[in-house]
Design an enzyme around this catalytic site. Structure first.
Site, PDB file in Angstrom:
ATOM      1  N   TYR A   1      24.750 -16.108 -66.785  1.00 20.66           N
ATOM      2  CA  TYR A   1      25.791 -15.855 -67.774  1.00 20.66           C
ATOM      3  C   TYR A   1      26.477 -14.503 -67.618  1.00 20.66           C
ATOM      4  CZ  TYR A   1      23.209 -19.705 -69.804  1.00 20.66           C
ATOM      5  OH  TYR A   1      22.572 -20.902 -69.991  1.00 20.66           O
TER       6      TYR A   1
ATOM      7  N   ASP B   1       7.969 -16.681 -69.445  1.00 19.08           N
ATOM      8  CA  ASP B   1       8.602 -16.862 -68.133  1.00 19.08           C
ATOM      9  C   ASP B   1       8.132 -15.795 -67.143  1.00 19.08           C
ATOM     10  OD1 ASP B   1      10.191 -18.272 -66.356  1.00 19.08           O
ATOM     11  OD2 ASP B   1      12.003 -17.127 -66.815  1.00 19.08           O
TER      12      ASP B   1
ATOM     13  N   ASP C   1      -8.745   1.063 -72.630  1.00 18.63           N
ATOM     14  CA  ASP C   1      -8.782  -0.378 -72.899  1.00 18.63           C
ATOM     15  C   ASP C   1      -7.562  -1.108 -72.340  1.00 18.63           C
ATOM     16  OD1 ASP C   1      -6.748   0.358 -74.607  1.00 18.63           O
ATOM     17  OD2 ASP C   1      -7.730  -0.331 -76.440  1.00 18.63           O
TER      18      ASP C   1
END
EC number: 2.7.11.1
Length: 513
Positions: A83, A192, A385
Site C-alpha cells: 500500500y 506475522d 529475565d
C-alpha cells in the site's frame, strides 16, 4: 533435502524485497473500504503520580498535519510495500536519518486497522523492536517516521548463508524470544513473525535484530482467543488455520524461524501456498539426517517444544528463554562491564526538572546505535529475565556486582522516578535517558532534537501553549499542569518573556543539579 534446493525454494517464495511488509498480503481478513476523511487524533493526556506530572510513552510520539517536506528531505526509496513505499528521510535541522513509511489512504483496505498498528507501535520500547518517532497525516497520505535500520533482512541473511552456526542462531533467537516476551507482557500478539519482518540495525556483525512490521498485531489478553486467519503460510500456526488461537501462535512462528536458521529451509514446505498450508495443518516435520546430523540435541529439543502441535503443551516464551540451548550458547554475550558512574547518573536524573527529563528521553530514543552501544549492552546484561524491562531488583543486583555494597537508602525512590509511566518496570529508553553521559547529549545538534519536538510551530521558541500540549492538553484546564509549567518557566525562562528559546534550553541542559 539439500540446502541448495531448499534455499532456491525460499528464493522463489520471496515475492519482493521490501523494508516493511504491509499487512494484508496473506490474510483472509474481512475488510472494507473506509472513507478518506478519517482524521487521527492523538491523546496527549498526562498522568498525575504523587504530585508530579509525567508522560505516557506514547505521548512522545506526536501526530502532525503539516507538510512532511517542511521538516524532512525525502531521499532514496528503500522499499515498496502493498500500500505504499518506504524512503530514507533526512531531518533538515539535525541531519538525522530516518525511515519514512508512506501509506496512501485510498489504497488501505482498512484504515482503522492501520491506526491500530500505530497505536500499538507507540506503546513499544524494546532493544529488538524498531522505534516509531512521529507521524504525519494529510488528506491523501499517512507517514510514519521510524528508526532507520541499515542492515539487511534476516531473510536475506538466510539466503546468503544457507544456514547459521548454532551459536549465531542462538544469538538471533534470544533476541526474537525477548521481543516476543515483551510483546506478550503487554498483551500484544504479533501474528506475522517471519524472517522478512526482521532487520539488522546495521551491517556490523554484532548488530541488533529488530522487528520492523506490526501490521497484523493486535491486543490480546491472557486467556483470550482470536479467530481471524492471519499470517504467512510457512510460519503460521495450525490453530490460526483452524480459526481459534491465542498468543502462542507467535511461539510456533519462532520455532519455524529457528528451524530455518539452522538448516536453511522451513519445516513445512511446498511448491504452492496450499501445499504448505496442508503440511502446516498436519504439523508434522522431520530433522533430516543430512542437514541435522551435526546439530545438537538441545537445539532439536527446543525446536520440538516450540513446534508442539497442541498449544497447551507448547512451551512458554519464558521456558524458551531459559532453555539450555539458549543459556549455554549465548553465555559469552552476557559479560558486560558496568560503569561506576551508573548510580551517579541515576541519582542525578531524579533531580532534573520534568522538561529536561523528557528532553533526555527524546534524545535517548533518537541516538544512533554507536552512541548508546555501551548503555544498551548494560541494559541487556541487567535484564536477567530477558523481559525487555528492568525491575528494581535487577538493577540493585547489577550495582552490587560492580562493588556497590552500600546501596543508598533512597535508591528505590530514585528508580521509581525513572519509571516514567508507573508500570513498576524501567523501560529501555527510560534507562538510557537516566544513565546517558552529559558528554554524549550536550551537543547543539543533539539538543536540537528535543527542542524541535517541543517547538511545535517551529518559530524557534517553546511557548506555554506548546508546553501544555506536551504535558497535557492545551484545550483543557489542569491546575497541576499549570503550576508545573509556571515553576518550569521560573527556572528556565531567564529573560522573562514567557517562552524558552534555544539558548535558555541549552543552559537548562548543561545545568548541574
Amino acid at each position: 533435502m539439500g540446502n541448495h534446493l531448499s534455499v532456491n525454494k525460499l528464493k522463489r517464495k520471496k515475492k519482493k524485497k521490501s523494508f516493511l511488509n504491509i499487512y494484508g498480503k496473506n490474510t483472509n481478513e474481512n475488510t472494507s473500504k473506509q472513507s478518506n476523511d478519517y482524521k487521527y487524533d492523538i491523546n496527549t493526556s498526562c498522568i498525575s503520580r504523587e504530585g508530579t506530572t509525567t508522560l505516557e510513552r506514547k505521548n512522545l510520539i506526536l501526530c502532525h498535519s503539516g507538510k512532511l517536506e517542511d521538516k524532512y528531505i525525502i531521499d532514496e526509496k528503500l522499499g515498496q510495500g502493498t500500500y505504499g513505499c518506504v524512503y530514507k528521510g533526512i531531518d533538515k535541522v539535525t541531519n538525522q536519518l530516518y525511515a519514512i513509511k508512506e501509506e496512501k489512504k485510498d489504497r488501505l483496505k482498512n484504515i482503522n486497522r492501520f491506526f491500530q498498528e500505530i497505536e500499538i507501535m507507540k506503546k513499544l520500547d524494546h532493544p529488538n523492536i524498531v522505534k516509531l518517532y512521529e507521524t504525519y497525516e494529510n488528506d491523501n497520505y499517512i507517514y510514519l517516521i521510524m528508526e532507520l535500520c541499515s542492515g539487511r533482512e534476516l531473510f536475506d541473511s538466510i539466503i546468503e548463508n544457507g544456514s547459521f552456526t548454532e551459536k549465531n542462531a542462538a544469538t538471533i533467537m534470544k533476541q526474537i524470544f525477548s521481543a516476543i516476551f515483551y510483546l506478550h507482557s503487554l498483551n500484544i500478539v504479533h501474528r506475522d513473525l517471519k524472517p522478512e519482518n526482521f532487520l539488522f540495525q546495521s551491517e556490523n556483525k554484532d548488530s541488533l535484530l529488530k522487528i520492523i512490521d506490526f501490521g497484523l498485531s493486535k491486543n490480546l489478553g491472557t486467556g483470550e482467543f482470536t479467530t481471524t486467519k492471519a499470517g504467512t503460510p510457512y510460519y503460521v500456526a495450525p490453530q490460526v488455520l483452524d480459526g481459534k488461537y491465542d498468543k502462542k501462535c507467535d511461539i510456533w512462528s519462532s520455532g519455524v524461524i529457528m528451524y530455518t536458521l539452522l538448516c536453511g529451509y522451513p519445516p513445512f514446505y511446498g511448491d504452492t501456498d496450499n501445499e504448505v498450508l496442508k503440511k502446516v495443518k498436519k504439523g508434522e516435520f522431520c530433522f533430516y539426517e543430512n542437514d541435522w546430523g551435526s546439530i545438537s540435541s538441545d537445539a532439536k529439543n527446543l525446536i520440538t517444544k516450540l513446534l508442539t502441535y497442541n498449544p497447551n503443551e507448547r512451551c512458554t516464551i519464558e521456558e524458551a528463554l531459559n532453555h539450555p540451548w539458549i543459556t549455554q550458547m549465548t553465555k559469552s554475550h552476557e559479560h558486560v562491564e558496568l560503569s561506576s558512574t551508573l548510580l551517579k547518573n541515576l541519582k542525578n536524573f531524579k533531580k532534573e526538572n520534568e522538561l529536561k527529563k523528557i528532553a533526555l528521553t527524546i534524545i535517548a530514543k533518537h541516538l544512533c546505535d554507536v552512541e548508546i552501544n555501551n548503555l544498551r549492552n548494560i541494559f541487556i546484561a541487567l535484564d536477567v529475565d530477558n523481559s525487555g524491562t528492568l525491575s528494581s531488583q535487577e538493577i540493585l543486583d547489577g550495582l552490587k556486582k560492580i562493588g556497590y555494597q552500600k546501596i543508598p537508602p533512597d535508591i528505590h525512590q530514585v528508580l521509581r522516578d525513572i519509571d516514567s509511566n508507573a508500570s513498576g518496570q524501567i523501560h529501555y529508553t527510560d534507562f538510557l535517558a537516566a544513565t546517558i553521559d552529559k558528554q554524549t547529549y550536550l551537543k547543539k545538534e543533539v539538543c536540537l532534537i528535543p527542542f524541535k519536538f517541543f517547538d511545535i510551530d517551529g518559530n524557534g521558541k517553546i511557548s506555554v501553549e506548546e508546553l501544555k500540549r506536551i504535558f497535557g492538553r492545551d484545550d483543557i484546564e489542569n491546575p497541576l499542569i499549570d503550576k508545573a509549567i509556571d515553576s518550569l518557566l521560573q527556572e528556565v525562562d531567564l529573560n522573562g518573556d514567557g517562552e524558552i528559546d534555544f539558548h535558555e534550553f541549552m543552559l537548562m541542559m548543561s545545568k548541574k543539579k
